[in-house]
Design a protein around this motif. Structure first.
Motif, mmCIF file in Angstrom:
data_model
loop_
_atom_site.group_PDB
_atom_site.id
_atom_site.type_symbol
_atom_site.label_atom_id
_atom_site.label_comp_id
_atom_site.label_asym_id
_atom_site.label_seq_id
_atom_site.Cartn_x
_atom_site.Cartn_y
_atom_site.Cartn_z
ATOM 1 N N PHE A 1 0.794 -1.218 0.066
ATOM 2 C CA PHE A 1 -0.263 0.110 0.240
ATOM 3 C C PHE A 1 0.974 1.202 -0.068
ATOM 4 O O PHE A 1 0.488 2.421 -0.728
ATOM 5 C CB PHE A 1 -0.876 0.039 1.179
ATOM 6 N N GLU A 2 1.907 1.251 0.797
ATOM 7 C CA GLU A 2 2.840 2.494 0.910
ATOM 8 C C GLU A 2 3.563 2.615 -0.613
ATOM 9 O O GLU A 2 3.792 3.729 -1.049
ATOM 10 C CB GLU A 2 3.763 2.424 2.050
ATOM 11 N N ARG A 3 3.857 1.424 -1.222
ATOM 12 C CA ARG A 3 4.316 1.735 -2.556
ATOM 13 C C ARG A 3 3.348 2.207 -3.497
ATOM 14 O O ARG A 3 3.694 3.280 -4.215
ATOM 15 C CB ARG A 3 4.722 0.194 -3.131
ATOM 16 N N ALA A 4 2.033 2.244 -3.424
ATOM 17 C CA ALA A 4 0.959 2.503 -4.202
ATOM 18 C C ALA A 4 0.886 4.019 -3.913
ATOM 19 O O ALA A 4 0.690 4.862 -4.904
ATOM 20 C CB ALA A 4 -0.330 1.877 -3.891
ATOM 21 N N ARG A 5 0.815 4.534 -2.567
ATOM 22 C CA ARG A 5 0.946 5.837 -2.339
ATOM 23 C C ARG A 5 1.909 6.616 -2.966
ATOM 24 O O ARG A 5 1.690 7.835 -3.322
ATOM 25 C CB ARG A 5 0.616 6.029 -1.040
ATOM 26 N N THR A 6 3.093 6.051 -2.834
ATOM 27 C CA THR A 6 4.467 6.695 -3.425
ATOM 28 C C THR A 6 4.319 7.078 -4.886
ATOM 29 O O THR A 6 4.666 8.092 -5.238
ATOM 30 C CB THR A 6 5.737 5.654 -2.963
ATOM 31 N N ILE A 7 3.722 5.844 -5.369
ATOM 32 C CA ILE A 7 3.592 6.199 -6.857
ATOM 33 C C ILE A 7 2.533 7.279 -7.097
ATOM 34 O O ILE A 7 2.799 8.120 -8.145
ATOM 35 C CB ILE A 7 3.062 4.931 -7.582
ATOM 36 N N ASN A 8 1.461 7.473 -6.506
ATOM 37 C CA ASN A 8 0.400 8.164 -6.822
ATOM 38 C C ASN A 8 -0.159 8.720 -5.362
ATOM 39 O O ASN A 8 -1.233 8.506 -5.117
ATOM 40 C CB ASN A 8 -0.717 7.661 -7.625
ATOM 41 N N PRO A 9 0.512 9.987 -5.088
ATOM 42 C CA PRO A 9 -0.100 10.491 -3.904
ATOM 43 C C PRO A 9 -1.343 11.074 -3.701
ATOM 44 O O PRO A 9 -1.901 11.553 -2.912
ATOM 45 C CB PRO A 9 1.086 11.593 -3.630
ATOM 46 N N GLY A 10 -1.872 11.340 -4.971
ATOM 47 C CA GLY A 10 -3.226 11.991 -5.264
ATOM 48 C C GLY A 10 -4.341 11.065 -4.850
ATOM 49 O O GLY A 10 -5.575 11.424 -4.500
ATOM 50 N N VAL A 11 -4.005 9.801 -4.850
ATOM 51 C CA VAL A 11 -4.941 8.712 -4.529
ATOM 52 C C VAL A 11 -4.564 7.870 -3.173
ATOM 53 O O VAL A 11 -3.622 7.556 -3.238
ATOM 54 C CB VAL A 11 -5.218 7.704 -5.687
ATOM 55 N N VAL A 12 -5.553 7.924 -2.426
ATOM 56 C CA VAL A 12 -5.336 7.365 -1.018
ATOM 57 C C VAL A 12 -6.260 6.224 -0.786
ATOM 58 O O VAL A 12 -7.457 6.459 -0.877
ATOM 59 C CB VAL A 12 -5.491 8.588 0.275
ATOM 60 N N ASP A 13 -5.828 5.020 -0.765
ATOM 61 C CA ASP A 13 -6.649 3.818 -0.487
ATOM 62 C C ASP A 13 -7.004 3.341 0.814
ATOM 63 O O ASP A 13 -6.139 3.231 1.697
ATOM 64 C CB ASP A 13 -5.976 2.621 -1.278
ATOM 65 N N PRO A 14 -8.299 3.586 1.359
ATOM 66 C CA PRO A 14 -8.657 3.477 2.681
ATOM 67 C C PRO A 14 -8.439 2.261 3.224
ATOM 68 O O PRO A 14 -8.278 2.010 4.352
ATOM 69 C CB PRO A 14 -10.082 3.897 2.546
ATOM 70 N N ARG A 15 -8.106 0.874 2.332
ATOM 71 C CA ARG A 15 -8.161 -0.332 2.620
ATOM 72 C C ARG A 15 -6.860 -0.483 3.633
ATOM 73 O O ARG A 15 -7.080 -1.601 4.427
ATOM 74 C CB ARG A 15 -8.148 -1.256 1.470
ATOM 75 N N VAL A 16 -5.752 0.391 3.117
ATOM 76 C CA VAL A 16 -4.560 0.120 4.258
ATOM 77 C C VAL A 16 -4.895 0.374 5.661
ATOM 78 O O VAL A 16 -4.251 -0.344 6.332
ATOM 79 C CB VAL A 16 -3.576 1.163 3.606
ATOM 80 N N GLY A 17 -5.997 1.025 5.783
ATOM 81 C CA GLY A 17 -6.150 1.152 7.358
ATOM 82 C C GLY A 17 -6.551 -0.167 8.266
ATOM 83 O O GLY A 17 -6.185 -0.213 9.166
ATOM 84 N N GLU A 18 -6.998 -1.200 7.615
ATOM 85 C CA GLU A 18 -7.153 -2.383 8.169
ATOM 86 C C GLU A 18 -6.083 -3.397 8.503
ATOM 87 O O GLU A 18 -6.093 -3.573 9.810
ATOM 88 C CB GLU A 18 -8.169 -3.448 7.331
ATOM 89 N N PRO A 19 -5.073 -3.478 7.654
ATOM 90 C CA PRO A 19 -3.875 -4.136 7.962
ATOM 91 C C PRO A 19 -3.135 -3.302 9.000
ATOM 92 O O PRO A 19 -2.497 -3.743 9.946
ATOM 93 C CB PRO A 19 -2.896 -4.243 6.682
#
Length: 298
Positions: free
Chosen positions: A227-245
């Motif tokens: 999830f952190e890799r995804a956010r590094t690639i595109n900071p403009g999109v935050v995936d809330p699913r990372v909250g669960e892990p």
């Protein structure tokens, strides 16, 4: 991918229509300054696209254009529209390579249409009285798309999602009953999602899907890292699913600001996202907020 542009999540934006009135209503309800609407039509030779950018605050049309493009150049047309919208907004590109710019990754329109239909089936499975049939139909569509074009990362990550769903959700379908809780099903999901990231290492969507699948396979650090890799690639999109892990790993203090930011970009967030936020507040001892959030979730 452009820095300075925060995009409202599809989960919220898809609930509105495509007229200018709908655009204004959607923008004001979702807290978006600008709204893009349009349509796409294909014939034997060309793709016909109409795109409109509306200022939702004032209800005025900022820009509109009709684009006719050869069918085999659909993804070039897609990229051209994004660039023109960004130009209208005066944003600066961040230099990251958009996936659509890679010719080796462009599928045929027929394969891409199957992918879009499969994604819609998965997103709306909860509205069906036969969700298992929807998941299975999506899987078959994606397998056909991959048979035609095996180099497109979103096909793999979305196919991985069908296995993740079958593993984590009881589908009550004879063809999927054996996959619920089955480790080989989860392994297949991980394999497909990993393949997507290897095909397109710069796809935030592929890394986020891998992160979500890895939430079911310890250690949770692997899920969080994806999830952190995804956010590094595109900071403009935050995936809330990372909250669960994060919450499951005992890192609720990190989960809260991420989920809150994600919910600002997805005002009509899924109940699961809201429940995870409530759980995080509870673990942090903020019982008042935990109660308020869980009540809102119900």
């Amino acid at each position: 991918r452009h820095r300075g542009l925060a995009v409202i999540a599809r989960n919220s934006s898809d609930r509105y229509g495509a007229t200018r009135h709908d655009a204004v209503r959607a923008g004001r309800a979702l807290g978006a300054r600008y709204v893009v609407t349009g349509s796409v039509r294909h014939d034997a030779e060309n793709t016909h696209i109409i795109a409109t950018l509306t200022d939702a605050t004032h209800g005025t049309r900022v820009w509109s254009e009709r684009i006719n493009w050869p069918v085999d150049g659909f993804f070039d047309a897609q990229r051209a529209i994004v660039d023109r919208i960004v130009e209208q907004l005066g944003a600066k590109a961040d230099g990251l390579k958009p996936a659509a710019a890679r010719s080796a990754m462009r599928p045929s329109l027929a394969a891409y249409d199957r992918f879009l239909l499969a994604r819609q089936l998965l997103q709306r499975r909860g509205e069906s009285d036969r969700p298992g049939a929807a998941v299975l139909a999506a899987r078959r569509l994606l397998e056909r798309a991959l048979a035609e074009h095996p180099g497109f990362a979103p096909f793999y990550s979305t196919l991985a999602e069908t296995y993740r769903i079958a593993y984590a959700e009881r589908m009550r379908h004879p063809a999927l009953d054996g996959e619920f809780g089955d480790r080989s099903t989860l392994d297949r999901a991980v394999e497909l999602a990993t393949r997507a990231t290897s095909l397109d290492d710069d796809s935030a969507e592929a890394w986020a899907e891998l992160g979500w699948i890895l939430r079911w396979r310890p250690p949770l650090d692997d899920s969080i890292a994806a999830f952190e890799r995804a956010r590094t690639i595109n900071p403009g999109v935050v995936d809330p699913r990372v909250g669960e892990p994060l919450v499951l790993a005992g890192r609720a203090v990190e989960a809260v600001p991420i989920i809150e930011q994600a919910m600002r970009l997805d005002p009509l967030a899924a109940p699961e996202t809201i429940a995870t936020l409530g759980h995080a507040y509870y673990l942090l001892g903020d019982y008042g907020k935990a109660i308020d959030v869980h009540v809102a979730c119900v």
